[in-house]
Design an enzyme around this catalytic site. Structure first.
Site, PDB file in Angstrom:
ATOM      1  N   PRO A  10     -46.076 -34.635 -58.963  1.00  0.00           N
ATOM      2  CA  PRO A  10     -46.136 -33.229 -58.581  1.00  0.00           C
ATOM      3  C   PRO A  10     -45.261 -32.309 -59.415  1.00  0.00           C
ATOM      4  O   PRO A  10     -44.144 -32.636 -59.764  1.00  0.00           O
ATOM      5  CB  PRO A  10     -45.652 -33.249 -57.131  1.00  0.00           C
ATOM      6  CG  PRO A  10     -44.879 -34.510 -57.008  1.00  0.00           C
ATOM      7  CD  PRO A  10     -45.532 -35.478 -57.922  1.00  0.00           C
ATOM      8  N   GLU A  12     -43.238 -29.364 -58.773  1.00  0.00           N
ATOM      9  CA  GLU A  12     -42.714 -28.764 -57.574  1.00  0.00           C
ATOM     10  C   GLU A  12     -41.543 -27.868 -57.895  1.00  0.00           C
ATOM     11  O   GLU A  12     -40.938 -27.953 -58.948  1.00  0.00           O
ATOM     12  CB  GLU A  12     -42.262 -29.842 -56.581  1.00  0.00           C
ATOM     13  CG  GLU A  12     -43.377 -30.802 -56.235  1.00  0.00           C
ATOM     14  CD  GLU A  12     -42.842 -32.087 -55.666  1.00  0.00           C
ATOM     15  OE1 GLU A  12     -41.638 -32.162 -55.416  1.00  0.00           O
ATOM     16  OE2 GLU A  12     -43.636 -33.013 -55.485  1.00  0.00           O
ATOM     17  N   GLY A 204     -53.480 -27.690 -50.516  1.00  0.00           N
ATOM     18  CA  GLY A 204     -53.897 -29.074 -50.294  1.00  0.00           C
ATOM     19  C   GLY A 204     -52.754 -30.053 -50.497  1.00  0.00           C
ATOM     20  O   GLY A 204     -52.536 -30.963 -49.695  1.00  0.00           O
ATOM     21  N   TYR A 205     -52.016 -29.852 -51.576  1.00  0.00           N
ATOM     22  CA  TYR A 205     -50.870 -30.721 -51.868  1.00  0.00           C
ATOM     23  C   TYR A 205     -49.812 -30.590 -50.774  1.00  0.00           C
ATOM     24  O   TYR A 205     -49.273 -31.584 -50.288  1.00  0.00           O
ATOM     25  CB  TYR A 205     -50.285 -30.348 -53.221  1.00  0.00           C
ATOM     26  CG  TYR A 205     -49.038 -31.115 -53.589  1.00  0.00           C
ATOM     27  CD1 TYR A 205     -49.129 -32.420 -54.052  1.00  0.00           C
ATOM     28  CD2 TYR A 205     -47.780 -30.532 -53.475  1.00  0.00           C
ATOM     29  CE1 TYR A 205     -47.989 -33.136 -54.394  1.00  0.00           C
ATOM     30  CE2 TYR A 205     -46.638 -31.234 -53.811  1.00  0.00           C
ATOM     31  CZ  TYR A 205     -46.751 -32.527 -54.261  1.00  0.00           C
ATOM     32  OH  TYR A 205     -45.612 -33.235 -54.594  1.00  0.00           O
ATOM     33  N   GLY A 206     -49.511 -29.364 -50.387  1.00  0.00           N
ATOM     34  CA  GLY A 206     -48.504 -29.149 -49.355  1.00  0.00           C
ATOM     35  C   GLY A 206     -48.895 -29.788 -48.044  1.00  0.00           C
ATOM     36  O   GLY A 206     -48.055 -30.399 -47.358  1.00  0.00           O
TER      37      GLY A 206
END
Length: 299
Positions: A10, A12, A204-206
């Site tokens: 990721p 981030e 979506g990732y979160g």
């Protein structure tokens, strides 16, 4: 399948912590990596499983676990991923389990349990741990990141893809741990600092990482899910210093990118010195400035 995502990690940003948990002992809430104690008592031979062992983070974890430096004894490392990392697997792994993109997560769990000699899935939970548990450490290092706007036509499929890449490997790790982890064993999941707050540009990732955090926080000592004195911890990095992030054109201008080796060293320390582990169910952020990397408990 999720394992084809394991070499992508990721992108981030560091975010303020929202939750705070507690250690097993009332030690400092702030700790950082340090050399392992060379006076630790001897113990029987140990075995570790690294899911996502071919990625940059996973391969570093496998390498550090297999290293004899500061170890009480040798740790045999089993890697699991879609394809091998030839540089690592030629010398460090004792075994490698390849998976296809078409395999169901339950089939992957079964393949892992079959390889290590553990009991495969049963509908009743009474007999799932009737065999001798065989794993001391499980590290879930698979994951993927991608941005998307909800107005895009494939947004629902994107949500499923992020869940498949980030949450399902965690489910596999927990499934295997519930069947084959030893007493006092350790399961480490890779979460995300970004998922502690809203993630409007990568929903979506979160959502997937938040689900992973919930899974880990459900594994408290009182849950009864893991064996006696075993623990589960999630490490939540910010931006990882990986070739993929560099290739994406990002720059670590403020020196806050987290080195994967620092995460691997911290996991190795928890393996070698169990009393330094956070309490089971904890989330641990990784913060870095230009001078040091610090691991800090999240609520």
């Amino acid at each position: 399948s999720f394992l084809h995502h394991s070499i992508r990690f990721p992108i981030e940003m560091h975010r303020p912590a929202l939750v705070l948990k507690h250690y097993i002992t009332p030690r400092r809430l702030l700790f950082q990596s340090r050399l392992l104690s060379s006076s630790a008592p001897s113990s029987p031979h140990r075995t570790a499983l690294v899911i996502g062992s071919s990625g940059h983070l996973g391969s570093s974890v496998a390498d550090h676990l297999a290293s004899d430096d500061f170890s009480r004894d040798k740790i045999s490392v089993i890697g699991a991923d879609l394809f091998p990392n030839n540089d690592l697997h030629a010398s460090k792994l004792d075994a490698f389990l390849p998976f296809s993109q078409d395999e169901l997560p339950s089939a992957i769990s079964g393949k892992i349990l079959s390889h290590i000699g553990g009991k495969e899935h049963q509908k009743d939970t009474e007999g799932m741990r009737s065999h001798a548990p065989l794993l001391d450490v499980i590290v879930m290092a698979a994951g993927s990141w991608a941005p998307i706007h909800p107005r895009e036509i494939d947004f629902p499929e994107h949500i499923l893809g992020m869940y498949d890449a980030n949450m399902l490997p965690a489910a596999v790790a927990l499934n295997v741990a519930s069947c084959a982890l030893k007493d006092e064993g350790l399961v480490v999941f890779i979460g995300a600092t970004a998922a502690l707050v809203p993630t409007p540009t990568f929903i979506g990732y979160g959502c997937a990482k938040a689900a992973l955090h919930h899974l880990v926080q459900s594994l408290t000592p009182k849950s009864g899910i893991l064996p006696r004195d075993a623990g589960a911890v999630a490490i939540l990095p910010g931006t990882l210093n990986t070739p993929a992030n560099v290739k994406a054109g990002m720059k670590d201008s403020d020196g806050t990118w987290v080195n994967v080796d620092d995460i691997a060293k911290q996991i190795k320390e928890w393996v070698e010195v169990p009393h330094l582990r956070p309490s089971s169910g904890s989330l641990v952020k990784v913060l870095r400035n230009k001078e040091k990397t610090v691991f800090k408990l999240v609520r």
